[in-house]
Design a protein around this motif. Structure first.
Motif, PDB file in Angstrom:
ATOM      1  N   HIS A  67       0.852  -1.192   0.000  1.00  0.00           N
ATOM      2  CA  HIS A  67       0.000   0.000   0.000  1.00  0.00           C
ATOM      3  C   HIS A  67       0.884   1.237   0.000  1.00  0.00           C
ATOM      4  N   PHE A  68       0.341   2.364  -0.484  1.00  0.00           N
ATOM      5  CA  PHE A  68       1.184   3.564  -0.586  1.00  0.00           C
ATOM      6  C   PHE A  68       1.171   4.437   0.666  1.00  0.00           C
ATOM      7  N   GLY A  72      -2.337   3.176   8.961  1.00  0.00           N
ATOM      8  CA  GLY A  72      -3.683   3.733   9.075  1.00  0.00           C
ATOM      9  C   GLY A  72      -4.779   2.721   8.893  1.00  0.00           C
ATOM     10  N   ALA A  73      -5.986   3.229   8.724  1.00  0.00           N
ATOM     11  CA  ALA A  73      -7.176   2.391   8.655  1.00  0.00           C
ATOM     12  C   ALA A  73      -7.365   1.854   7.230  1.00  0.00           C
ATOM     13  N   TYR A  74      -6.539   0.882   6.885  1.00  0.00           N
ATOM     14  CA  TYR A  74      -6.630   0.243   5.565  1.00  0.00           C
ATOM     15  C   TYR A  74      -6.639  -1.264   5.791  1.00  0.00           C
ATOM     16  N   THR A  75      -7.756  -1.761   6.275  1.00  0.00           N
ATOM     17  CA  THR A  75      -7.869  -3.163   6.665  1.00  0.00           C
ATOM     18  C   THR A  75      -7.324  -4.098   5.587  1.00  0.00           C
ATOM     19  N   GLY A  76      -6.445  -4.966   6.014  1.00  0.00           N
ATOM     20  CA  GLY A  76      -5.928  -5.986   5.109  1.00  0.00           C
ATOM     21  C   GLY A  76      -4.721  -5.562   4.292  1.00  0.00           C
ATOM     22  N   GLU A  77      -4.284  -4.331   4.434  1.00  0.00           N
ATOM     23  CA  GLU A  77      -3.177  -3.860   3.594  1.00  0.00           C
ATOM     24  C   GLU A  77      -1.827  -3.951   4.312  1.00  0.00           C
ATOM     25  N   ILE A  78      -0.763  -3.887   3.531  1.00  0.00           N
ATOM     26  CA  ILE A  78       0.611  -3.981   4.028  1.00  0.00           C
ATOM     27  C   ILE A  78       1.354  -2.723   3.591  1.00  0.00           C
ATOM     28  N   SER A  79       2.046  -2.077   4.547  1.00  0.00           N
ATOM     29  CA  SER A  79       2.663  -0.784   4.248  1.00  0.00           C
ATOM     30  C   SER A  79       4.176  -0.900   4.068  1.00  0.00           C
TER      31      SER A  79
END
Ligand code: PGA
Length: 254
Positions: A67-68, A72-79
């Motif tokens: 993820h970019f 934060g609140a981005y369920t299921g994402e990887i930063s």
């Protein structure tokens, strides 16, 4: 001279135990092959485990997406913050992400920027569909994807681009070496026009789409092709080792 690079994109295959077995089956042979960068891209959940298994070897790791945003609140994402200590490369804009997850050029560009900001190496995937190819729009599509992917980014020699014609992915119908070389040479001149020639000469451009140990030599023999992004064949230890070792004997920078 550009160092050849072979990356294995495992896609949504292998649980943690299977990932461990696959790495164990090839780690020592892969480690011995010099002159080629070897990158394994397992699913996120196996990255930490595979990192331990390849510790103190010449094998590097990549993620298949990111993820970019930092958090934060981005369920299921990887930063990027989660990846920065786990891997060196991140595959971005794969055609499966564009097609099944509606990733646009704009979203992919945001991800490329982030990967570079965090000192990781992007593997930006570009490629035309069968329809685009048959209607003679390959050049136009590829140039658009490359320019959009690099938009707003300072010349970055660590950039890796993978040319993956959508019709060649997982189809058993690879491009020919000549076809791939000519599109890759177009990608390089697009980068030269967008950034500058020195950077374009440093950027590695891979071919991807039904690469196996039986056809890798045809691609590696081409002057513009710096390696491969391998899907299906990277899930078989012998196949992947065969692809890397042929690359080393045909194009090693040793
Ligand atoms: P394939 O996949 O080698 O299975 O065709 C390549 C890719 O999608 O990266």
């Amino acid at each position: 001279m550009r160092k050849p690079l072979i990356a294995g994109n495992w896609k949504m295959n292998t649980n943690v135990d299977e990932a461990i077995s696959l790495v164990r089956a090839m780690v020592s042979e892969l480690d011995k092959i010099a002159g080629v960068e070897k990158v394994l891209c397992p699913p996120f959940i196996s990255l930490a485990t595979v990192k331990e298994l390849v510790k103190n070897t010449s094998i590097q790791l990549g993620a298949q997406n990111m993820h970019f945003e930092d958090r934060g609140a981005y369920t299921g994402e990887i930063s990027p913050l989660m990846l920065v200590n786990l891997c060196q490369f991140v595959i971005l804009g794969h055609s499966e992400r564009r097609q099944y997850f509606a990733e646009t050029d704009d979203v992919i560009n945001k991800k490329v920027k982030k990967v570079i900001e965090f000192g990781l190496n992007p593997i930006l995937c570009v490629g035309e569909s069968l329809e685009d190819n048959e209607s003679g729009r390959t050049e136009q599509i590829i140039a658009r994807q490359v320019k959009a992917g690099l938009s707003g980014i300072k010349p970055a020699g660590q950039m890796v681009v993978a040319y993956e014609p959508v019709w060649a992915i997982g189809s058993g119908r690879a491009a020919t070496g000549k076809q791939a070389n000519s599109t890759i040479s177009l990608i390089r001149s697009t980068i030269a026009g967008f950034w500058d020639n020195n950077t374009a000469q440093a950027v590695r451009i891979l071919y991807g789409g039904s690469v196996t140990s039986s056809n890798i030599a045809e691609f590696i023999a081409q002057p513009e092709i710096d390696g491969a992004l391998v899907g299906g064949a990277s899930l078989k230890a012998n196949e992947f080792v065969g692809i890397v070792s042929q690359t080393a004997s045909l194009k090693s920078t040793r």
